[in-house]
Design a protein around this motif. Structure first.
Motif, short mmCIF file in Angstrom:
data_model
loop_
_atom_site.label_atom_id
_atom_site.label_comp_id
_atom_site.label_asym_id
_atom_site.label_seq_id
_atom_site.Cartn_x
_atom_site.Cartn_y
_atom_site.Cartn_z
N SER A 1 37.38 -34.34 -1.90
CA SER A 1 36.52 -33.68 -2.90
C SER A 1 37.13 -33.70 -4.29
O SER A 1 36.45 -33.38 -5.26
CB SER A 1 36.26 -32.23 -2.48
OG SER A 1 37.44 -31.46 -2.59
N HIS A 2 38.40 -34.07 -4.38
CA HIS A 2 39.12 -34.03 -5.66
C HIS A 2 38.92 -32.68 -6.34
O HIS A 2 38.51 -32.60 -7.51
CB HIS A 2 38.68 -35.19 -6.57
CG HIS A 2 38.99 -36.53 -5.98
ND1 HIS A 2 38.05 -37.25 -5.30
CD2 HIS A 2 40.14 -37.25 -5.96
CE1 HIS A 2 38.59 -38.40 -4.88
NE2 HIS A 2 39.86 -38.41 -5.26
N SER A 3 39.21 -31.64 -5.57
CA SER A 3 39.01 -30.28 -6.05
C SER A 3 39.95 -29.34 -5.30
O SER A 3 40.60 -29.74 -4.32
CB SER A 3 37.56 -29.83 -5.83
OG SER A 3 37.34 -29.51 -4.47
N ASP A 4 39.98 -28.09 -5.76
CA ASP A 4 40.73 -27.08 -5.02
C ASP A 4 39.82 -26.30 -4.08
O ASP A 4 40.19 -25.26 -3.54
CB ASP A 4 41.46 -26.13 -5.98
CG ASP A 4 40.52 -25.34 -6.89
OD1 ASP A 4 39.30 -25.30 -6.61
OD2 ASP A 4 41.00 -24.75 -7.88
N GLY A 5 38.61 -26.83 -3.89
CA GLY A 5 37.63 -26.18 -3.03
C GLY A 5 36.64 -25.35 -3.81
O GLY A 5 35.53 -25.10 -3.33
N ILE B 1 31.94 -24.70 -12.09
CA ILE B 1 32.42 -24.31 -10.78
C ILE B 1 31.59 -25.02 -9.72
O ILE B 1 30.37 -25.14 -9.85
CB ILE B 1 32.30 -22.78 -10.60
CG1 ILE B 1 33.12 -22.05 -11.68
CG2 ILE B 1 32.75 -22.36 -9.21
CD1 ILE B 1 32.90 -20.56 -11.70
N LEU B 2 32.24 -25.50 -8.68
CA LEU B 2 31.53 -26.18 -7.60
C LEU B 2 30.49 -25.27 -6.98
O LEU B 2 30.75 -24.10 -6.71
CB LEU B 2 32.51 -26.66 -6.53
CG LEU B 2 33.53 -27.73 -6.95
CD1 LEU B 2 34.43 -28.08 -5.78
CD2 LEU B 2 32.82 -28.97 -7.46
N PRO C 1 31.28 -31.88 -6.10
CA PRO C 1 32.44 -32.75 -5.92
C PRO C 1 32.17 -34.18 -6.39
O PRO C 1 31.12 -34.75 -6.12
CB PRO C 1 32.67 -32.70 -4.41
CG PRO C 1 32.12 -31.38 -3.99
CD PRO C 1 30.92 -31.17 -4.87
N ASN C 2 33.12 -34.71 -7.12
CA ASN C 2 33.12 -36.10 -7.57
C ASN C 2 31.96 -36.46 -8.49
O ASN C 2 31.64 -37.65 -8.65
CB ASN C 2 33.14 -37.05 -6.36
CG ASN C 2 34.35 -36.82 -5.48
OD1 ASN C 2 35.48 -36.78 -5.97
ND2 ASN C 2 34.13 -36.68 -4.19
#
Length: 285
Positions: A230-234, A177-178, A184-185
């Motif tokens: 960020s290539h993420s959903d946050g 998890i971020l 990110p990345n």
């Protein structure tokens, strides 16, 4: 006076016996209804179980569930509430001839961070439904931590339990998890989807590469990209979500991924996303 007393005593005795028999009959009926339901063609029933995320509840499943009802998959939505001790109580019931009912699973201890415990709760839910409806097969939809409930359920010995036919994973944090164990990345996957760096839970889930049901489950992996670089959903990187492929694709009946892009692809919005609803309808109906 003595005769009246004796008659009153007999009356109270018979009344007590009658109430006791009535109570035992009622208890017997309630117990029977809570443990088994006689539905013809039990093998035709294929419910879809929804598992919500950490700190959430069945309410996060409502839009997706109702989208399937509106699409004509079923007319039945029931709820399975699971206590922190694993006791499952059912509200609602399957209807005769409605072969694809929805079960909204509600974990009361949803702030528990142990994924193995979530897997035990998922198993308790399946066992309860199996005992009541004699299920042979079912589908699963997980969002966020709900995916870990599914994955850890699959790690358990499920050979005597109903078989999963379709599996939908939404916003899964399979390898981190971020802000906790990912940034990110930073995460890199090889051409097979294998992460260069594996978190502890992911290493545990590696067992599925040998035990995941062979050629049985059709898998849809849905993840979000806020399109902000960020290539993420946050909350979860796309790479963490996509790392599911390395765990199951070689054994799954089929495996596919779908990316949702934009502000509504944010982690906690994905379970209320119309695009996700449409994917579920196409996949499950």
């Amino acid at each position: 006076m003595g005769r009246k007393y004796e008659m009153k005593k007999r009356f109270l005795l018979f009344l007590g016996i009658g109430l006791l028999v009535l109570g035992l009959t009622a208890c017997g009926t309630t117990s029977h209804q809570s443990t088994t339901a006689r539905l013809p063609h039990a093998s035709k029933y294929e419910p879809t179980l929804f598992f919500h995320g950490w700190g959430s509840s069945y309410r996060a499943e409502e839009q997706m569930a109702h989208s399937l009802v509106n699409a004509g998959l079923t007319k039945t939505i029931m709820r399975a509430t699971v206590s922190k001790h694993g006791k499952v109580s059912l509200a609602g019931q399957f209807r005769e001839g409605d072969y694809h009912p929805i079960v909204e699973v509600d974990f009361k201890d949803s702030r528990n961070s142990n994924p193995r415990q979530w897997g035990r709760w998922a198993k308790a839910t399946v066992v309860t439904l199996q005992q009541k409806y004699h299920l042979k097969k079912f589908n699963v939809v997980g969002h966020s931590m709900g995916n870990m409930a599914i994955m850890y359920y699959l790690l358990d010995n499920t050979s005597k339990l109903p078989k999963i036919q379709k599996q939908v994973n939404i916003a899964g944090h399979f390898d981190g998890i971020l802000g906790m164990n990912d940034e990110p990345n930073q995460m890199k996957l090889d051409h097979n989807g294998k992460p260069e760096k594996m978190q502890a839970d992911y290493k545990t889930l590696l067992q599925l590469r040998k035990t995941y049901p062979k050629n049985q489950i059709t898998v849809l992996n849905v993840y979000g990209d806020k399109n902000d670089g960020s290539h993420s959903d946050g909350s979860v990187s796309n790479a963490s979500s996509q790392s599911l492929r390395y765990l199951v694709s070689s054994r799954a009946k089929s495996y596919r991924e779908r990316k949702i892009v934009g502000p509504n692809a944010q982690h906690s919005k994905l379970h209320n996303n119309i695009q996700v609803d449409r994917l579920l309808i196409r996949f499950l109906c």
